[in-house]
Design a protein around this motif. Structure first.
Motif, PDB file in Angstrom:
ATOM      1  N   VAL A  41     -15.273  58.417  43.142  1.00 50.02           N
ATOM      2  CA  VAL A  41     -16.459  57.648  42.746  1.00 50.02           C
ATOM      3  C   VAL A  41     -16.073  56.226  42.328  1.00 50.02           C
ATOM      4  CG1 VAL A  41     -17.906  59.638  42.163  1.00 50.02           C
ATOM      5  CG2 VAL A  41     -16.446  58.616  40.412  1.00 50.02           C
ATOM      6  N   SER A  42     -14.970  55.728  42.858  1.00 48.16           N
ATOM      7  CA  SER A  42     -14.516  54.389  42.488  1.00 48.16           C
ATOM      8  C   SER A  42     -15.475  53.305  42.951  1.00 48.16           C
ATOM      9  CB  SER A  42     -13.104  54.134  43.014  1.00 48.16           C
ATOM     10  OG  SER A  42     -13.033  54.356  44.406  1.00 48.16           O
ATOM     11  N   GLY A  43     -16.341  53.621  43.894  1.00 45.91           N
ATOM     12  CA  GLY A  43     -17.344  52.653  44.317  1.00 45.91           C
ATOM     13  C   GLY A  43     -18.260  52.226  43.183  1.00 45.91           C
ATOM     14  N   GLU A  44     -18.505  53.123  42.235  1.00 43.81           N
ATOM     15  CA  GLU A  44     -19.337  52.769  41.083  1.00 43.81           C
ATOM     16  C   GLU A  44     -18.697  51.630  40.291  1.00 43.81           C
ATOM     17  OE1 GLU A  44     -19.999  56.302  38.771  1.00 43.81           O
ATOM     18  OE2 GLU A  44     -20.830  57.392  40.487  1.00 43.81           O
ATOM     19  N   ALA A  45     -17.379  51.707  40.104  1.00 46.04           N
ATOM     20  CA  ALA A  45     -16.673  50.652  39.370  1.00 46.04           C
ATOM     21  C   ALA A  45     -16.681  49.347  40.153  1.00 46.04           C
ATOM     22  CB  ALA A  45     -15.238  51.089  39.083  1.00 46.04           C
ATOM     23  N   VAL A  46     -16.471  49.419  41.470  1.00 49.62           N
ATOM     24  CA  VAL A  46     -16.463  48.213  42.295  1.00 49.62           C
ATOM     25  C   VAL A  46     -17.855  47.576  42.305  1.00 49.62           C
ATOM     26  CG1 VAL A  46     -16.087  47.305  44.624  1.00 49.62           C
ATOM     27  CG2 VAL A  46     -14.522  49.023  43.683  1.00 49.62           C
ATOM     28  N   GLY A  83     -11.126  55.918  57.122  1.00 47.01           N
ATOM     29  CA  GLY A  83      -9.987  56.752  57.473  1.00 47.01           C
ATOM     30  C   GLY A  83      -9.956  58.064  56.710  1.00 47.01           C
ATOM     31  N   GLY A  84     -11.105  58.548  56.279  1.00 45.59           N
ATOM     32  CA  GLY A  84     -11.155  59.789  55.519  1.00 45.59           C
ATOM     33  C   GLY A  84     -10.844  59.631  54.040  1.00 45.59           C
ATOM     34  N   HIS A  85     -10.551  58.421  53.604  1.00 45.77           N
ATOM     35  CA  HIS A  85     -10.214  58.163  52.201  1.00 45.77           C
ATOM     36  C   HIS A  85     -11.499  58.201  51.377  1.00 45.77           C
ATOM     37  CE1 HIS A  85      -8.713  56.081  48.652  1.00 45.77           C
ATOM     38  NE2 HIS A  85      -7.483  56.137  49.141  1.00 45.77           N
ATOM     39  N   LYS A  86     -11.603  59.163  50.473  1.00 48.43           N
ATOM     40  CA  LYS A  86     -12.845  59.362  49.727  1.00 48.43           C
ATOM     41  C   LYS A  86     -13.152  58.207  48.776  1.00 48.43           C
ATOM     42  CE  LYS A  86     -12.757  64.315  50.250  1.00 48.43           C
ATOM     43  NZ  LYS A  86     -12.595  65.611  49.597  1.00 48.43           N
ATOM     44  N   GLY A  87     -12.130  57.574  48.239  1.00 47.62           N
ATOM     45  CA  GLY A  87     -12.360  56.407  47.397  1.00 47.62           C
ATOM     46  C   GLY A  87     -12.939  55.250  48.188  1.00 47.62           C
ATOM     47  N   LEU A  88     -12.395  55.015  49.382  1.00 47.33           N
ATOM     48  CA  LEU A  88     -12.945  53.961  50.240  1.00 47.33           C
ATOM     49  C   LEU A  88     -14.366  54.291  50.655  1.00 47.33           C
ATOM     50  CD1 LEU A  88     -10.043  52.937  52.637  1.00 47.33           C
ATOM     51  CD2 LEU A  88     -11.040  51.609  50.786  1.00 47.33           C
ATOM     52  N   ARG A  89     -14.627  55.549  50.963  1.00 49.06           N
ATOM     53  CA  ARG A  89     -15.986  55.963  51.332  1.00 49.06           C
ATOM     54  C   ARG A  89     -16.956  55.631  50.196  1.00 49.06           C
ATOM     55  NH1 ARG A  89     -15.967  61.800  52.410  1.00 49.06           N
ATOM     56  NH2 ARG A  89     -14.553  61.133  54.045  1.00 49.06           N
ATOM     57  N   ALA A  94     -21.201  52.189  47.995  1.00 42.31           N
ATOM     58  CA  ALA A  94     -21.689  51.372  46.875  1.00 42.31           C
ATOM     59  C   ALA A  94     -21.981  49.942  47.300  1.00 42.31           C
ATOM     60  CB  ALA A  94     -20.677  51.386  45.734  1.00 42.31           C
ATOM     61  N   LEU A  95     -21.122  49.371  48.143  1.00 34.99           N
ATOM     62  CA  LEU A  95     -21.296  47.978  48.558  1.00 34.99           C
ATOM     63  C   LEU A  95     -22.240  47.836  49.750  1.00 34.99           C
ATOM     64  CD1 LEU A  95     -17.654  46.573  48.236  1.00 34.99           C
ATOM     65  CD2 LEU A  95     -19.549  46.394  46.602  1.00 34.99           C
ATOM     66  N   GLY A  96     -22.439  48.938  50.478  1.00 33.20           N
ATOM     67  CA  GLY A  96     -23.292  48.887  51.651  1.00 33.20           C
ATOM     68  C   GLY A  96     -22.654  48.194  52.835  1.00 33.20           C
TER      69      GLY A  96
END
Length: 164
Positions: A41-46, A83-89, A94-96
């Protein structure tokens, strides 16, 4: 990256979903942030940072591990898939957009009997940390190159295997 914060004398402090700080790389202003969320869920922080600092996704550089790169390799990319990376997903969601720079640090693939999810979540051993120090140093140099000279120049300089 804690190494970048130390190299550039940028103190980090807890603020929302990150440890963050601002400073300069050779007169260029930068903000560093380490999410304190779970990776998935690192997208929330970004998203929180992009909103707070009023920056565009294209100005974001995400540093992350990559199973598909051997230890000792860096890859800088101006965008791309997850690339399957859940953090990147999570960050893309989050950024769209996928239009942010990535600095990938190779961690290699685990042995066949080891679940990749367990592998990426396991802490590094002291010996592995010692082995990673040269690539982390190069990653900080790569970040500085992106800030000072742009993504294309950084790709030309850093997208190759470290010398032995």
């Amino acid at each position: 990256m804690a190494q970048a914060a130390a190299e550039w004398a940028i103190p980090l402090h807890f603020n929302g979903l990150t440890q963050q700080g601002t400073g300069r790389v050779h007169e260029n202003p930068v903000s560093l942030a380490l999410p304190v969320t779970f990776m998935n869920v690192s997208g929330e922080a970004v998203e929180e940072l992009v909103t707070a600092h009023d920056v565009q996704a294209r100005d974001v550089i995400v540093v992350h591990d990559d199973l598909d790169l051997p230890i000792g390799c860096l890859r800088i990319r101006p965008g791309g898939g997850t690339g399957g990376h859940k953090g990147l997903r999570s960050i893309v969601t989050a950024l769209g957009t996928e239009a942010f720079t990535r600095l990938k640090i190779g961690i290699g693939r685990p042995a066949l009997e080891v679940d990749p999810a367990d592998f990426v979540l396991a802490p590094f051993t002291p010996a592995e940390l010692d082995d990673l120090q040269p690539v982390l140093t190069r990653a900080v140099e790569g970040l500085a190159c992106i800030v000072l000279h742009g993504v294309q120049e950084a790709m030309n300089r850093f997208n190759r295997r470290m010398p032995a």
